[in-house]
Write an enzyme that holds these catalytic residues in place. Structure first.
Site, PDB file in Angstrom:
ATOM      1  N   GLU A   1      44.490  45.435  17.293  1.00  0.00           N
ATOM      2  CA  GLU A   1      45.741  46.035  17.767  1.00  0.00           C
ATOM      3  C   GLU A   1      46.606  45.056  18.566  1.00  0.00           C
ATOM      4  O   GLU A   1      47.822  45.030  18.409  1.00  0.00           O
ATOM      5  CB  GLU A   1      45.449  47.267  18.633  1.00  0.00           C
ATOM      6  CG  GLU A   1      44.988  48.486  17.859  1.00  0.00           C
ATOM      7  CD  GLU A   1      46.079  49.149  17.039  1.00  0.00           C
ATOM      8  OE1 GLU A   1      47.253  48.690  17.086  1.00  0.00           O
ATOM      9  OE2 GLU A   1      45.772  50.123  16.340  1.00  0.00           O
TER      10      GLU A   1
ATOM     11  N   HIS B   1      49.445  47.315  10.360  1.00  0.00           N
ATOM     12  CA  HIS B   1      48.070  47.059   9.924  1.00  0.00           C
ATOM     13  C   HIS B   1      47.920  46.591   8.484  1.00  0.00           C
ATOM     14  O   HIS B   1      47.113  45.697   8.201  1.00  0.00           O
ATOM     15  CB  HIS B   1      47.230  48.332  10.089  1.00  0.00           C
ATOM     16  CG  HIS B   1      46.836  48.635  11.494  1.00  0.00           C
ATOM     17  ND1 HIS B   1      45.863  47.939  12.168  1.00  0.00           N
ATOM     18  CD2 HIS B   1      47.287  49.583  12.358  1.00  0.00           C
ATOM     19  CE1 HIS B   1      45.725  48.430  13.392  1.00  0.00           C
ATOM     20  NE2 HIS B   1      46.570  49.430  13.535  1.00  0.00           N
TER      21      HIS B   1
ATOM     22  N   SER C   1      54.298  45.896  15.427  1.00  0.00           N
ATOM     23  CA  SER C   1      55.131  47.075  15.168  1.00  0.00           C
ATOM     24  C   SER C   1      55.960  47.479  16.380  1.00  0.00           C
ATOM     25  O   SER C   1      56.630  48.500  16.353  1.00  0.00           O
ATOM     26  CB  SER C   1      54.254  48.254  14.731  1.00  0.00           C
ATOM     27  OG  SER C   1      53.325  48.587  15.758  1.00  0.00           O
TER      28      SER C   1
ATOM     29  N   HIS D   1      53.872  52.386  12.327  1.00  0.00           N
ATOM     30  CA  HIS D   1      52.915  51.509  12.995  1.00  0.00           C
ATOM     31  C   HIS D   1      51.758  51.160  12.061  1.00  0.00           C
ATOM     32  O   HIS D   1      51.378  49.984  11.931  1.00  0.00           O
ATOM     33  CB  HIS D   1      52.355  52.178  14.250  1.00  0.00           C
ATOM     34  CG  HIS D   1      51.112  51.511  14.775  1.00  0.00           C
ATOM     35  ND1 HIS D   1      51.152  50.400  15.579  1.00  0.00           N
ATOM     36  CD2 HIS D   1      49.787  51.781  14.573  1.00  0.00           C
ATOM     37  CE1 HIS D   1      49.907  50.008  15.858  1.00  0.00           C
ATOM     38  NE2 HIS D   1      49.077  50.843  15.261  1.00  0.00           N
TER      39      HIS D   1
END
Length: 282
Positions: free
Chosen positions: A191, A150, A210, A145
């Site tokens: 996010e 990110h 993700s 993730h």
């Protein structure tokens, strides 16, 4: 929420954000006072590398038409696809591009260490990876993730600068007892944010990019509401960490995100604290 004070000779404690019934995990005994630790690369098993390879392969195949152009362009800069990358290898390219680097952490960390790392252009990456039975869904962020979701956008100069300013703003929010409000901004942008391109709606939030299921849900499903990014509305809205989002906030560019989060939030915090909170999906 309040951040715990961490003494130099006391092992850091795990933390939980949002609403979830599951306890956090990760070996926090490995962490120093700032919650960073070496990436224990030798501890990864062949099964761990295979899990990463399969996750990468699945998500990369889902990106066209759903992920933003900047993310798709910079994803190859992560390097290897068939194994978990070594952080130092990623850092060679990342630091050269935007002055950022990634550092290993054992799992979720408190606000002050998190904000401090971002303010120093260091992004904390959880170094353990999910189990095969968690392939489709995991509550806590793992190495896949954090890396896949990110890090590619940290190669984008505007987004990279926004992340550093968010860290600086987080340290100020801590002094103003407003970390919960600022965490909602992180949740609904970094996010789970959406961006409107000339060819349609796309995802840029790491939690979406993700996720095998939420990528399609966030961009194409008629069920969730999608609202223009409004800072006060975001800060009033609670969130859940263990289900698809019911509300998404949309920007038109990363420059808009940078500009809307640049002003002093102190008066916004004061106004929002006087208003009722909104449930996720309200």
């Amino acid at each position: 929420m309040k951040s715990p004070v961490v003494a130099a000779d006391v092992a850091p404690e795990p933390v939980v954000y949002g609403q979830s019934d599951r306890p956090p995990r990760g070996d926090y005994s490995r962490a120093t006072a700032d919650y960073t630790c070496p990436q224990n690369y030798a501890a990864y098993t062949p099964a761990d590398h295979e899990t990463y390879r399969k996750l990468y392969e699945r998500q990369a195949a889902l990106l066209p038409g759903l992920a933003c152009d900047e993310f798709i362009r910079d994803l190859p800069l992560l390097g290897v696809k068939d194994r978990i990358p070594r952080f130092e290898e990623v850092n060679e390219r990342l630091h050269k591009a935007t002055g950022w680097e990634i550092v290993a952490v054992p799992g979720l960390i408190p606000e002050v260490p998190f904000f401090s790392l971002l303010a120093a252009r260091k992004f904390p990456v959880t170094d353990w990876i999910r189990k095969p039975e968690e392939f489709d869904y995991i509550v806590e962020p793992d190495v896949f993730h954090d890396l896949f979701g990110h890090v590619p956008l940290l190669f984008n100069p505007i987004f990279a600068d926004h992340m550093q300013e968010y860290g600086k703003g987080g340290l100020k929010a801590h002094r103003l007892d407003a970390c919960e409000l600022l965490s909602r901004l992180y949740w609904y942008t970094i996010e789970f944010g959406l961006i409107r391109q000339s060819d349609g709606l796309r995802a840029y939030g790491a939690g979406i990019l993700s996720s095998g299921g939420e990528l399609q849900h966030s961009v194409r499903s008629p069920e969730p509401q999608r609202l223009p990014l409004d800072i006060e509305r975001v800060m009033r809205t609670r969130y859940k960490i263990d289900s698809y989002q019911q509300t998404y906030f949309v920007i038109d560019s990363f420059q808009e995100l940078f500009d809307k989060t640049a002003p002093d939030f102190t008066p916004i915090y004061q106004r929002v604290k006087s208003l009722p909170e909104l449930a996720a999906g309200a």
